[in-house]
Design a protein around this motif. Structure first.
Motif, PDB file in Angstrom:
ATOM      1  N   HIS A 155      19.557  -1.006 -10.626  1.00 29.37           N
ATOM      2  CA  HIS A 155      20.606  -1.360 -11.240  1.00 29.37           C
ATOM      3  C   HIS A 155      22.069  -1.036 -10.601  1.00 29.37           C
ATOM      4  CE1 HIS A 155      23.321  -2.249 -14.652  1.00 29.37           C
ATOM      5  NE2 HIS A 155      23.644  -1.108 -14.804  1.00 29.37           N
ATOM      6  N   LEU A 156      22.007   0.046  -9.851  1.00 25.48           N
ATOM      7  CA  LEU A 156      23.367   0.439  -9.050  1.00 25.48           C
ATOM      8  C   LEU A 156      23.337  -0.536  -7.892  1.00 25.48           C
ATOM      9  CD1 LEU A 156      23.032   4.292  -8.946  1.00 25.48           C
ATOM     10  CD2 LEU A 156      24.370   2.669 -10.378  1.00 25.48           C
ATOM     11  N   PHE A 157      22.153  -0.867  -7.547  1.00 25.26           N
ATOM     12  CA  PHE A 157      22.377  -2.017  -6.418  1.00 25.26           C
ATOM     13  C   PHE A 157      22.903  -3.132  -6.924  1.00 25.26           C
ATOM     14  CE2 PHE A 157      20.187  -5.306  -3.792  1.00 25.26           C
ATOM     15  CZ  PHE A 157      20.570  -4.750  -2.485  1.00 25.26           C
ATOM     16  N   ARG A 158      22.536  -3.796  -7.940  1.00 24.45           N
ATOM     17  CA  ARG A 158      23.098  -5.053  -8.448  1.00 24.45           C
ATOM     18  C   ARG A 158      24.614  -4.981  -8.714  1.00 24.45           C
ATOM     19  NH1 ARG A 158      17.712  -5.189 -10.679  1.00 24.45           N
ATOM     20  NH2 ARG A 158      18.599  -4.010 -12.613  1.00 24.45           N
ATOM     21  N   VAL A 159      25.050  -3.660  -9.308  1.00 27.58           N
ATOM     22  CA  VAL A 159      26.439  -3.534  -9.440  1.00 27.58           C
ATOM     23  C   VAL A 159      27.204  -3.513  -8.250  1.00 27.58           C
ATOM     24  CG1 VAL A 159      28.121  -2.043 -10.218  1.00 27.58           C
ATOM     25  CG2 VAL A 159      26.177  -2.157 -11.612  1.00 27.58           C
ATOM     26  N   ARG A 160      26.451  -2.772  -7.149  1.00 27.33           N
ATOM     27  CA  ARG A 160      27.303  -3.060  -5.679  1.00 27.33           C
ATOM     28  C   ARG A 160      27.396  -4.120  -5.131  1.00 27.33           C
ATOM     29  NH1 ARG A 160      25.384  -1.617  -0.893  1.00 27.33           N
ATOM     30  NH2 ARG A 160      23.280  -0.689  -1.811  1.00 27.33           N
ATOM     31  N   LYS A 161      26.332  -5.125  -5.114  1.00 25.35           N
ATOM     32  CA  LYS A 161      26.422  -6.200  -4.643  1.00 25.35           C
ATOM     33  C   LYS A 161      27.584  -7.235  -5.464  1.00 25.35           C
ATOM     34  CE  LYS A 161      23.071  -6.055  -1.397  1.00 25.35           C
ATOM     35  NZ  LYS A 161      23.571  -5.999  -0.072  1.00 25.35           N
ATOM     36  N   LEU A 162      27.626  -7.228  -6.760  1.00 23.74           N
ATOM     37  CA  LEU A 162      28.449  -7.794  -7.454  1.00 23.74           C
ATOM     38  C   LEU A 162      30.117  -7.439  -6.939  1.00 23.74           C
ATOM     39  CD1 LEU A 162      29.512  -9.863  -9.544  1.00 23.74           C
ATOM     40  CD2 LEU A 162      29.198  -7.818 -11.227  1.00 23.74           C
ATOM     41  N   ILE A 163      30.084  -6.050  -6.814  1.00 26.34           N
ATOM     42  CA  ILE A 163      31.370  -5.699  -6.103  1.00 26.34           C
ATOM     43  C   ILE A 163      31.654  -6.452  -4.723  1.00 26.34           C
ATOM     44  CG2 ILE A 163      32.621  -3.753  -5.269  1.00 26.34           C
ATOM     45  CD1 ILE A 163      31.363  -2.179  -7.494  1.00 26.34           C
ATOM     46  N   TYR A 164      30.676  -6.434  -3.818  1.00 22.38           N
ATOM     47  CA  TYR A 164      30.699  -7.094  -2.488  1.00 22.38           C
ATOM     48  C   TYR A 164      31.051  -8.621  -2.626  1.00 22.38           C
ATOM     49  CZ  TYR A 164      28.884  -2.779  -0.566  1.00 22.38           C
ATOM     50  OH  TYR A 164      28.917  -1.362  -0.031  1.00 22.38           O
ATOM     51  N   ASP A 165      30.469  -9.170  -3.546  1.00 21.67           N
ATOM     52  CA  ASP A 165      30.570 -10.435  -3.626  1.00 21.67           C
ATOM     53  C   ASP A 165      32.080 -10.927  -4.092  1.00 21.67           C
ATOM     54  OD1 ASP A 165      28.132 -11.334  -3.312  1.00 21.67           O
ATOM     55  OD2 ASP A 165      27.376 -11.448  -5.348  1.00 21.67           O
TER      56      ASP A 165
END
Length: 237
Positions: free
Chosen positions: A96-106
């Protein structure tokens, strides 16, 4: 009725996002899009997180943790679970934290491409293996970095390495200690994890490593170095 008073006002925790996915139906126009699941999940996370950066709630504390931190880590108490189920639940929280971080990077990528500017986004999760020493070389940080900064004519390897090491020493290290103190205050179990016996040759590490997700990605994982190591490496180049 606005969002804050509706049933859709769920926290951006794993449980909150699961509730929203059950409550909100995906638009019928998207039904035939084969790769829509990840995009829809990103949209749900973004809706839940909207406005969080300016909600005046940054300093709220529950024995050292923001209340959302405690909710995230206590979303599953693990009581009565097998070891395999515990590991699966822990992986889901990490994902879940990984998905949040990837969204931020996008979003950082889009911001850089639209503006023609530059963004650096550094993150350390706070949590570390319990009952181990905390030194800069024990930590690593995630970095969003526009790969253009590493190409000619910019070649910004040295300042990026210096900024990252400064972040590790001055920010990630005290936050990791604060996280450990808060964990103790909450009475969370301290399980000793086996530390790696592989100690890298810090002097031979590149100033900026290759992207974590392969060439063309903007996602970097940066290892912290011992105090004084980066200065010594730069002085010999």
């Amino acid at each position: 009725m606005n969002w804050s008073t509706s049933a859709f006002n769920q926290p951006p925790t794993m449980d909150g996002i699961s509730t929203l996915l059950e409550t909100l139906s995906r638009p019928i126009e998207l039904a035939n899009i084969t790769d829509m699941s990840d995009r829809w999940l990103s949209a749900i996370i973004a809706m839940s997180a909207h406005g969080a950066h300016s909600d005046n709630d940054h300093l709220r504390s529950d024995q050292g943790f923001h209340p959302l931190t405690a909710k995230h880590f206590l979303s599953n108490t693990f009581e009565g679970m097998t070891n395999d189920d515990k590991q699966a639940a822990s992986r889901e929280r990490a994902n879940h934290l990984f998905r949040v971080r990837k969204l931020i990077y996008d979003l950082c990528t889009v911001l850089d491409r639209l503006s023609g500017g530059v963004t650096l986004c550094l993150h350390h999760p706070g949590a570390t293996a319990p009952l181990t020493d905390l030194q800069p070389q024990d930590l690593s940080v995630s970095l969003y970095l526009n790969p253009r900064l590493l190409t000619d004519p910019l070649q910004c390897h040295q300042p990026i390495a210096e900024i990252t090491q400064m972040f590790v020493e001055g920010c990630a290290l005290p936050v990791a200690q604060s996280f450990r103190d808060a964990r103790l205050a909450h009475g969370w179990k301290q399980e000793l994890r086996r530390s790696s016996s592989d100690i890298p040759d810090y002097d031979s590490l590149p100033l900026v490593p290759l992207p974590s997700s392969g060439t063309g990605s903007s996602d970097f994982n940066i290892l912290g170095r011992p105090f004084g190591c980066l200065e010594r490496v730069i002085s010999t180049q």
